[in-house]
Design a protein around this motif. Structure first.
Motif, PDB file in Angstrom:
ATOM      1  N   VAL A  61      34.407  21.942  60.497  1.00  0.00           N
ATOM      2  CA  VAL A  61      34.867  20.771  59.787  1.00  0.00           C
ATOM      3  C   VAL A  61      33.768  19.725  59.833  1.00  0.00           C
ATOM      4  N   SER A  62      33.422  19.202  58.693  1.00  0.00           N
ATOM      5  CA  SER A  62      32.391  18.165  58.616  1.00  0.00           C
ATOM      6  C   SER A  62      33.024  16.794  58.693  1.00  0.00           C
ATOM      7  N   THR A  63      32.369  15.878  59.388  1.00  0.00           N
ATOM      8  CA  THR A  63      32.876  14.513  59.466  1.00  0.00           C
ATOM      9  C   THR A  63      31.795  13.522  59.107  1.00  0.00           C
ATOM     10  N   LYS A  64      32.211  12.339  58.718  1.00  0.00           N
ATOM     11  CA  LYS A  64      31.316  11.228  58.444  1.00  0.00           C
ATOM     12  C   LYS A  64      31.354  10.254  59.607  1.00  0.00           C
ATOM     13  N   ALA A  65      31.826  10.713  60.765  1.00  0.00           N
ATOM     14  CA  ALA A  65      32.026   9.830  61.914  1.00  0.00           C
ATOM     15  C   ALA A  65      30.726   9.162  62.349  1.00  0.00           C
ATOM     16  N   ASN A  66      30.842   7.888  62.641  1.00  0.00           N
ATOM     17  CA  ASN A  66      29.728   7.089  63.137  1.00  0.00           C
ATOM     18  C   ASN A  66      30.293   6.227  64.252  1.00  0.00           C
ATOM     19  N   ALA A  67      29.875   6.473  65.466  1.00  0.00           N
ATOM     20  CA  ALA A  67      30.459   5.810  66.628  1.00  0.00           C
ATOM     21  C   ALA A  67      30.119   4.330  66.720  1.00  0.00           C
ATOM     22  N   VAL A  68      29.213   3.837  65.902  1.00  0.00           N
ATOM     23  CA  VAL A  68      28.825   2.437  66.005  1.00  0.00           C
ATOM     24  C   VAL A  68      30.018   1.519  65.762  1.00  0.00           C
ATOM     25  N   ASN A  69      30.778   1.764  64.724  1.00  0.00           N
ATOM     26  CA  ASN A  69      31.898   0.889  64.392  1.00  0.00           C
ATOM     27  C   ASN A  69      33.236   1.606  64.341  1.00  0.00           C
ATOM     28  N   GLU A 105      33.280  14.020  73.656  1.00  0.00           N
ATOM     29  CA  GLU A 105      33.482  15.084  74.639  1.00  0.00           C
ATOM     30  C   GLU A 105      33.756  16.395  73.890  1.00  0.00           C
ATOM     31  N   ALA A 106      32.758  17.264  73.796  1.00  0.00           N
ATOM     32  CA  ALA A 106      32.856  18.506  73.027  1.00  0.00           C
ATOM     33  C   ALA A 106      34.013  19.382  73.492  1.00  0.00           C
ATOM     34  N   ALA A 107      34.195  19.523  74.782  1.00  0.00           N
ATOM     35  CA  ALA A 107      35.275  20.373  75.297  1.00  0.00           C
ATOM     36  C   ALA A 107      36.634  19.852  74.858  1.00  0.00           C
ATOM     37  N   CYS A 108      36.799  18.563  74.874  1.00  0.00           N
ATOM     38  CA  CYS A 108      38.059  17.944  74.452  1.00  0.00           C
ATOM     39  C   CYS A 108      38.307  18.213  72.971  1.00  0.00           C
ATOM     40  N   SER A 109      37.268  18.105  72.169  1.00  0.00           N
ATOM     41  CA  SER A 109      37.393  18.308  70.727  1.00  0.00           C
ATOM     42  C   SER A 109      37.777  19.738  70.380  1.00  0.00           C
ATOM     43  N   LEU A 125      48.914   8.967  65.426  1.00  0.00           N
ATOM     44  CA  LEU A 125      48.660   7.549  65.665  1.00  0.00           C
ATOM     45  C   LEU A 125      47.286   7.396  66.300  1.00  0.00           C
ATOM     46  N   TYR A 126      46.622   6.303  65.984  1.00  0.00           N
ATOM     47  CA  TYR A 126      45.290   6.036  66.552  1.00  0.00           C
ATOM     48  C   TYR A 126      44.325   7.195  66.254  1.00  0.00           C
ATOM     49  N   CYS A 127      44.226   7.577  65.001  1.00  0.00           N
ATOM     50  CA  CYS A 127      43.465   8.762  64.607  1.00  0.00           C
ATOM     51  C   CYS A 127      41.952   8.580  64.648  1.00  0.00           C
ATOM     52  N   GLY A 128      41.479   7.349  64.769  1.00  0.00           N
ATOM     53  CA  GLY A 128      40.038   7.129  64.782  1.00  0.00           C
ATOM     54  C   GLY A 128      39.413   7.619  63.498  1.00  0.00           C
ATOM     55  N   CYS A 129      38.294   8.307  63.614  1.00  0.00           N
ATOM     56  CA  CYS A 129      37.570   8.839  62.449  1.00  0.00           C
ATOM     57  C   CYS A 129      38.068  10.220  62.036  1.00  0.00           C
ATOM     58  N   GLY A 130      39.079  10.734  62.722  1.00  0.00           N
ATOM     59  CA  GLY A 130      39.665  12.011  62.333  1.00  0.00           C
ATOM     60  C   GLY A 130      39.204  13.211  63.127  1.00  0.00           C
ATOM     61  N   GLY A 131      38.694  12.998  64.331  1.00  0.00           N
ATOM     62  CA  GLY A 131      38.219  14.108  65.163  1.00  0.00           C
ATOM     63  C   GLY A 131      39.272  15.170  65.422  1.00  0.00           C
ATOM     64  N   PHE A 132      40.535  14.762  65.490  1.00  0.00           N
ATOM     65  CA  PHE A 132      41.625  15.723  65.635  1.00  0.00           C
ATOM     66  C   PHE A 132      42.356  15.911  64.303  1.00  0.00           C
ATOM     67  N   THR A 133      42.373  14.887  63.484  1.00  0.00           N
ATOM     68  CA  THR A 133      43.083  14.939  62.206  1.00  0.00           C
ATOM     69  C   THR A 133      42.592  16.100  61.349  1.00  0.00           C
ATOM     70  N   LEU A 134      41.291  16.192  61.188  1.00  0.00           N
ATOM     71  CA  LEU A 134      40.726  17.213  60.300  1.00  0.00           C
ATOM     72  C   LEU A 134      41.006  18.634  60.768  1.00  0.00           C
ATOM     73  N   PRO A 135      40.747  18.992  62.032  1.00  0.00           N
ATOM     74  CA  PRO A 135      41.043  20.365  62.437  1.00  0.00           C
ATOM     75  C   PRO A 135      42.543  20.673  62.489  1.00  0.00           C
TER      76      PRO A 135
END
Length: 102
Positions: free
Chosen positions: A1-9, A15-19, A39-49
């Motif tokens: 899964v590709s993401t556009k996540a940018n931790a700056v904002n 944590e790779a193992a958590c993901s 809830l609190y999905c952030g940039c979608g690290g769990f949403t997408l998979p």
């Protein structure tokens, strides 16, 4: 899964193992569920998979930058079963209590 996540904002879990472990754990716990409210999905690290495991996903996040990145990632991955909303925790609680519509 590709993401556009940018931790700056925006929030992302570095944590790779958590993901790798958490989406698998969640789907095992919710094997018979058809829809997911995240809830609190952030940039979608769990949403997408997780999207491939559910009919519909409704993901909420209060951070504008995170929601923008999530929407870009949804489009990048051609996912059509995810709806997003920029809601605070209080707004989400009000919506779930039918005090305000989604």
């Amino acid at each position: 899964v590709s993401t556009k996540a940018n931790a700056v904002n925006g929030f992302t879990n570095d944590e790779a193992a958590c993901s790798e472990v958490v989406p698998s754990f969640i789907t095992k716990q919710l094997e018979n569920s058809r829809d997911l409210l995240e809830l609190y999905c952030g940039c979608g690290g769990f949403t997408l998979p997780l999207a491939s495991k559910f009919n519909k996903v409704f993901a909420t996040e209060n951070n504008r930058h995170s929601i923008r990145l999530l929407k870009e990632s949804i489009k990048l991955n051609n996912l059509y079963n995810i709806e997003t909303a920029r809601l605070s925790d209080n707004e989400t609680a009000s919506a779930l209590a039918n005090e305000r519509p989604f």
